[in-house]
Design a protein around this motif. Structure first.
Motif, PDB file in Angstrom:
ATOM      1  N   VAL A  82      -7.227   6.235   3.343  1.00  0.00           N
ATOM      2  CA  VAL A  82      -5.568   6.818   3.935  1.00  0.00           C
ATOM      3  C   VAL A  82      -5.484   6.646   4.933  1.00  0.00           C
ATOM      4  CG1 VAL A  82      -6.227   8.670   1.977  1.00  0.00           C
ATOM      5  CG2 VAL A  82      -6.326   8.920   3.917  1.00  0.00           C
ATOM      6  N   SER A  83      -4.585   6.297   5.281  1.00  0.00           N
ATOM      7  CA  SER A  83      -3.736   5.691   6.595  1.00  0.00           C
ATOM      8  C   SER A  83      -2.465   6.790   7.535  1.00  0.00           C
ATOM      9  CB  SER A  83      -2.514   4.341   6.296  1.00  0.00           C
ATOM     10  OG  SER A  83      -2.239   3.293   5.611  1.00  0.00           O
ATOM     11  N   PHE A  84      -3.682   7.573   7.558  1.00  0.00           N
ATOM     12  CA  PHE A  84      -3.012   9.618   8.409  1.00  0.00           C
ATOM     13  C   PHE A  84      -2.638   9.650   9.361  1.00  0.00           C
ATOM     14  CE2 PHE A  84      -5.216  13.344   9.934  1.00  0.00           C
ATOM     15  CZ  PHE A  84      -4.851  14.059   8.291  1.00  0.00           C
ATOM     16  N   VAL A  85      -1.309   9.441   9.164  1.00  0.00           N
ATOM     17  CA  VAL A  85       0.230   9.497   9.730  1.00  0.00           C
ATOM     18  C   VAL A  85      -0.270  10.557  10.918  1.00  0.00           C
ATOM     19  CG1 VAL A  85       2.464   9.326   9.837  1.00  0.00           C
ATOM     20  CG2 VAL A  85       1.716   8.945   7.360  1.00  0.00           C
ATOM     21  N   GLY A  86       0.655   9.820  12.391  1.00  0.00           N
ATOM     22  CA  GLY A  86       0.444  10.697  13.142  1.00  0.00           C
ATOM     23  C   GLY A  86       1.438  12.183  13.051  1.00  0.00           C
ATOM     24  N   SER A  87       1.789  13.086  13.623  1.00  0.00           N
ATOM     25  CA  SER A  87       2.463  14.304  13.300  1.00  0.00           C
ATOM     26  C   SER A  87       3.121  14.264  14.629  1.00  0.00           C
ATOM     27  CB  SER A  87       1.582  14.990  12.625  1.00  0.00           C
ATOM     28  OG  SER A  87       2.659  15.864  12.178  1.00  0.00           O
ATOM     29  N   PRO A  88       4.116  15.683  14.899  1.00  0.00           N
ATOM     30  CA  PRO A  88       3.914  16.288  16.008  1.00  0.00           C
ATOM     31  C   PRO A  88       3.110  17.221  16.587  1.00  0.00           C
ATOM     32  CG  PRO A  88       5.962  15.950  14.991  1.00  0.00           C
ATOM     33  CD  PRO A  88       5.021  15.695  13.908  1.00  0.00           C
ATOM     34  N   GLU A  89       1.977  17.252  15.737  1.00  0.00           N
ATOM     35  CA  GLU A  89       0.597  18.598  15.871  1.00  0.00           C
ATOM     36  C   GLU A  89      -0.304  18.135  15.645  1.00  0.00           C
ATOM     37  OE1 GLU A  89       1.347  21.467  11.563  1.00  0.00           O
ATOM     38  OE2 GLU A  89       3.542  20.256  12.184  1.00  0.00           O
ATOM     39  N   ARG A  90      -1.618  18.975  15.841  1.00  0.00           N
ATOM     40  CA  ARG A  90      -2.728  19.231  14.903  1.00  0.00           C
ATOM     41  C   ARG A  90      -2.378  18.947  13.498  1.00  0.00           C
ATOM     42  NH1 ARG A  90      -5.691  20.220  19.936  1.00  0.00           N
ATOM     43  NH2 ARG A  90      -6.934  20.968  18.389  1.00  0.00           N
ATOM     44  N   ALA A  91      -3.228  17.996  13.285  1.00  0.00           N
ATOM     45  CA  ALA A  91      -4.314  18.635  11.952  1.00  0.00           C
ATOM     46  C   ALA A  91      -5.315  19.577  12.102  1.00  0.00           C
ATOM     47  CB  ALA A  91      -4.587  17.124  12.330  1.00  0.00           C
ATOM     48  N   SER A  92      -4.537  20.542  11.041  1.00  0.00           N
ATOM     49  CA  SER A  92      -5.623  21.467  10.910  1.00  0.00           C
ATOM     50  C   SER A  92      -6.659  21.269   9.609  1.00  0.00           C
ATOM     51  CB  SER A  92      -4.595  22.489  10.439  1.00  0.00           C
ATOM     52  OG  SER A  92      -4.269  22.283   9.338  1.00  0.00           O
ATOM     53  N   GLN A  93      -7.341  21.910   9.281  1.00  0.00           N
ATOM     54  CA  GLN A  93      -8.862  21.666   8.044  1.00  0.00           C
ATOM     55  C   GLN A  93      -8.286  21.584   6.926  1.00  0.00           C
ATOM     56  OE1 GLN A  93     -11.958  21.212   8.496  1.00  0.00           O
ATOM     57  NE2 GLN A  93     -12.084  20.662   6.383  1.00  0.00           N
ATOM     58  N   ALA A  94      -6.569  22.372   6.593  1.00  0.00           N
ATOM     59  CA  ALA A  94      -5.453  22.535   5.587  1.00  0.00           C
ATOM     60  C   ALA A  94      -5.448  20.515   4.835  1.00  0.00           C
ATOM     61  CB  ALA A  94      -4.654  22.946   5.395  1.00  0.00           C
ATOM     62  N   HIS A  95      -4.867  19.876   6.063  1.00  0.00           N
ATOM     63  CA  HIS A  95      -4.458  19.137   6.102  1.00  0.00           C
ATOM     64  C   HIS A  95      -6.294  18.153   5.894  1.00  0.00           C
ATOM     65  CE1 HIS A  95      -1.095  20.331   9.724  1.00  0.00           C
ATOM     66  NE2 HIS A  95      -1.030  20.320   8.255  1.00  0.00           N
ATOM     67  N   VAL A  96      -6.811  18.088   6.199  1.00  0.00           N
ATOM     68  CA  VAL A  96      -7.975  17.464   5.697  1.00  0.00           C
ATOM     69  C   VAL A  96      -8.631  17.847   3.901  1.00  0.00           C
ATOM     70  CG1 VAL A  96     -10.394  16.790   6.444  1.00  0.00           C
ATOM     71  CG2 VAL A  96      -8.620  17.000   8.045  1.00  0.00           C
ATOM     72  N   ASP A  97      -8.242  19.408   4.023  1.00  0.00           N
ATOM     73  CA  ASP A  97      -8.845  19.775   2.279  1.00  0.00           C
ATOM     74  C   ASP A  97      -8.090  18.346   1.948  1.00  0.00           C
ATOM     75  OD1 ASP A  97     -10.893  21.352   3.802  1.00  0.00           O
ATOM     76  OD2 ASP A  97      -9.684  22.963   3.344  1.00  0.00           O
ATOM     77  N   ALA A  98      -6.912  18.521   2.051  1.00  0.00           N
ATOM     78  CA  ALA A  98      -6.086  17.397   1.121  1.00  0.00           C
ATOM     79  C   ALA A  98      -6.503  15.824   0.554  1.00  0.00           C
ATOM     80  CB  ALA A  98      -4.371  17.197   1.276  1.00  0.00           C
ATOM     81  N   ILE A  99      -7.514  15.523   2.072  1.00  0.00           N
ATOM     82  CA  ILE A  99      -7.791  14.233   1.540  1.00  0.00           C
ATOM     83  C   ILE A  99      -8.646  14.084   0.939  1.00  0.00           C
ATOM     84  CG2 ILE A  99      -8.778  12.269   3.257  1.00  0.00           C
ATOM     85  CD1 ILE A  99      -6.695  13.405   5.120  1.00  0.00           C
ATOM     86  N   VAL A 100      -9.676  15.013   1.066  1.00  0.00           N
ATOM     87  CA  VAL A 100     -11.172  15.461   0.418  1.00  0.00           C
ATOM     88  C   VAL A 100     -11.262  15.605  -0.868  1.00  0.00           C
ATOM     89  CG1 VAL A 100     -13.238  16.761   0.447  1.00  0.00           C
ATOM     90  CG2 VAL A 100     -11.898  16.287   2.694  1.00  0.00           C
ATOM     91  N   SER A 101      -9.648  16.138  -1.063  1.00  0.00           N
ATOM     92  CA  SER A 101      -9.528  16.777  -2.487  1.00  0.00           C
ATOM     93  C   SER A 101      -8.831  15.434  -3.697  1.00  0.00           C
ATOM     94  CB  SER A 101      -8.650  17.456  -2.765  1.00  0.00           C
ATOM     95  OG  SER A 101      -7.350  16.363  -2.556  1.00  0.00           O
ATOM     96  N   ILE A 102      -8.913  14.210  -3.164  1.00  0.00           N
ATOM     97  CA  ILE A 102      -8.475  12.474  -4.005  1.00  0.00           C
ATOM     98  C   ILE A 102      -9.729  11.702  -3.682  1.00  0.00           C
ATOM     99  CG2 ILE A 102      -5.616  12.866  -3.277  1.00  0.00           C
ATOM    100  CD1 ILE A 102      -6.436  10.955  -1.284  1.00  0.00           C
ATOM    101  N   ASN A 103     -11.210  12.559  -3.159  1.00  0.00           N
ATOM    102  CA  ASN A 103     -11.702  11.479  -3.478  1.00  0.00           C
ATOM    103  C   ASN A 103     -12.427  10.121  -2.218  1.00  0.00           C
ATOM    104  OD1 ASN A 103     -13.169  12.722  -5.001  1.00  0.00           O
ATOM    105  ND2 ASN A 103     -12.107  12.036  -6.633  1.00  0.00           N
ATOM    106  N   ALA A 104     -11.146  10.607  -0.961  1.00  0.00           N
ATOM    107  CA  ALA A 104     -11.485   9.078   0.159  1.00  0.00           C
ATOM    108  C   ALA A 104     -12.187   9.951   0.953  1.00  0.00           C
ATOM    109  CB  ALA A 104      -9.672   9.819   1.030  1.00  0.00           C
ATOM    110  N   ASP A 105     -13.279   8.780   1.554  1.00  0.00           N
ATOM    111  CA  ASP A 105     -13.823   8.935   2.343  1.00  0.00           C
ATOM    112  C   ASP A 105     -13.956   8.203   3.762  1.00  0.00           C
ATOM    113  OD1 ASP A 105     -14.030   6.776   1.773  1.00  0.00           O
ATOM    114  OD2 ASP A 105     -16.194   6.321   0.678  1.00  0.00           O
TER     115      ASP A 105
END
Length: 321
Positions: free
Chosen positions: A15-38
Motif C-alpha cells: 500500500v502507498s501509506f499517505v503522509g498525515s499531519p499526525e503520528r501513525a498509531s497501531q489502529a492505522h496499521v491494523d487496517a493495513i494488516v487486515s487486507i493482507n498487505a505485507d
C-alpha cells in the motif's frame, strides 16, 4: 532473483501509506494488516516552486508530520514492528500540482543547482533508509525530463546511494516513461507507476480491461527479460468513477459519477494479468490513508480502495499471493 529464471518471485503486496499531519498509531496499521498487505511505501516530500526552479525545500516544520524525516522514521518503525516491510519513496511536489516529469532547467548553472539540491534531498532519505533498516529505497518518482537531461548525474547518484544503503533499489517511472529510463541495470527492480490506459468505456468489464492490458504487458515482460530485472508496480490504482480505465492517471477534481464496480474490476484485471507472472514482483496500491474508518467510502470517486468493493478485491488477492 533473476527475472527470467522461471522461479516464482515472492510478491510484494503493498500500500502507498499517505503522509498525515499526525503520528501513525497501531489502529492505522491494523487496517493495513487486515487486507493482507505485507509492504508499505512511506513517502516523504520535497517541494519546488516552479518546474524550472532548482531549489528543493524539504524536512521543514511547515510540512505535515508524515512528509518529514521524523515522520517517515516513526511510520517505518511502527510498520516494521508489525512485520510489514517498507519502501521509502521520496516524492517531489511542484506548486499547484504541476507534473514532476516536466521539471526542466533553463541553464547549465540551474541544472547544477538542481543536482546539488536533489542529491542532498535524496541522500538524506537514503541515510534514513539505512538507519531504519528499510527494505527498499526508491531513488526518484516520475522525473523523466531530469533523467533524460542529466544521465551522468543519475549514474553517480545511484553509486553514492549504494555506498550508504545496502537494501534494494528502484525508481518509479511513469507508465509512459519506463521504456526510456537508462539506468535499470544499475537498480534491483524496474519500477513503474502503472497508470496504463486500458479502455475507452464508461463502465468497462473485467475481460475488456484484461484485453486492454495485453499490448502493455507484452512490452513490460520483454523489457524485464531483456534486462534481467523483475518489474515492480511502484504505484497502481484506479479511481472509483466512470471511465476509470481511460486515463487512470487523472488526479483532477472532476465530478464523474461514482462507479465502485469499475474500480474493483480494474484492480481484479490487474491482479489476474500480473500477480502470477514469475518476472513480476508485485506493487503498491495508490493510495491508503491513515484514518481508515473515514477514508474512501461509497460516495468517493477518488483513488483509495478503502471502504469500497476494491478493498475486498485487495484482501482477496493479497491473501491469495
Amino acid at each position: 532473483m533473476c527475472a527470467c529464471s522461471g522461479k516464482q518471485i515472492e510478491k510484494i503486496n503493498g500500500v502507498s501509506f499517505v503522509g498525515s499531519p499526525e503520528r501513525a498509531s497501531q489502529a492505522h496499521v491494523d487496517a493495513i494488516v487486515s487486507i493482507n498487505a505485507d509492504y508499505a511505501s512511506v513517502m516523504p516530500y520535497g517541494f519546488i516552486r516552479e518546474p524550472d526552479t532548482p531549489e528543493i525545500i524539504f524536512d521543514t516544520d511547515r510540512q505535515w508530520f508524515g512528509e518529514t524525516r521524523m515522520g517517515a522514521r516513526q511510520y517505518v518503525e511502527l510498520l516494521h514492528a508489525n512485520g510489514i516491510r517498507v519502501m521509502i519513496k521520496p516524492h517531489l511536489w511542484i506548486w499547484r500540482g504541476m507534473f514532476t516529469g516536466d521539471m526542466k532547467m533553463e541553464t547549465e548553472a540551474d541544472w547544477q543547482r538542481l543536482e546539488a539540491s536533489y542529491r542532498e534531498f535524496i541522500l538524506n532519505y537514503a541515510d534514513l533508509a539505512r538507519e531504519t533498516g528499510a527494505d527498499m529505497f526508491c531513488i526518484g518518482t516520475e522525473l523523466e525530463e531530469f533523467v533524460k537531461a542529466r544521465p551522468a548525474f543519475w549514474e553517480g547518484l545511484i553509486a553514492d546511494i549504494r555506498e550508504r544503503y545496502r537494501g534494494k533499489l528502484t525508481y518509479a517511472a511513469n507508465w509512459d516513461e519506463y521504456t526510456r529510463t537508462p539506468f535499470w541495470e544499475d537498480l534491483d527492480y524496474i519500477g513503474i507507476d502503472a497508470y496504463f490506459p486500458l479502455s475507452e468505456s464508461r463502465d468497462p468489464g473485467l475481460e475488456e480491461m484484461r484485453a486492454g492490458w495485453q499490448k502493455w504487458k507484452t512490452e513490460i515482460r520483454e523489457l524485464s527479460l531483456e534486462l534481467d530485472r523483475p518489474v515492480l508496480f511502484t504505484e497502481y490504482g484506479y479511481r472509483s468513477m466512470d471511465y476509470t480505465a481511460k486515463k487512470p492517471w487523472l488526479v483532477d477534481r472532476n465530478d464523474e459519477r461514482v462507479n465502485l464496480g469499475a474500480q474493483a474490476e480494474a484492480q481484479r484485471a490487474l491482479f489476474e494479468e500480473f500477480w502470477r507472472e514469475p518476472w513480476f514482483a508485485g506493487g503498491f496500491v495508490w493510495k491508503w490513508f491513515l484514518h481508515h474508518p473515514v477514508s474512501g467510502g461509497p460516495g468517493d470517486n477518488r483513488f483509495t480502495p478503502q471502504n469500497k468493493p476494491a478493498e475486498k478485491v485487495l484482501r482477496e488477492y493479497y491473501g491469495r499471493f
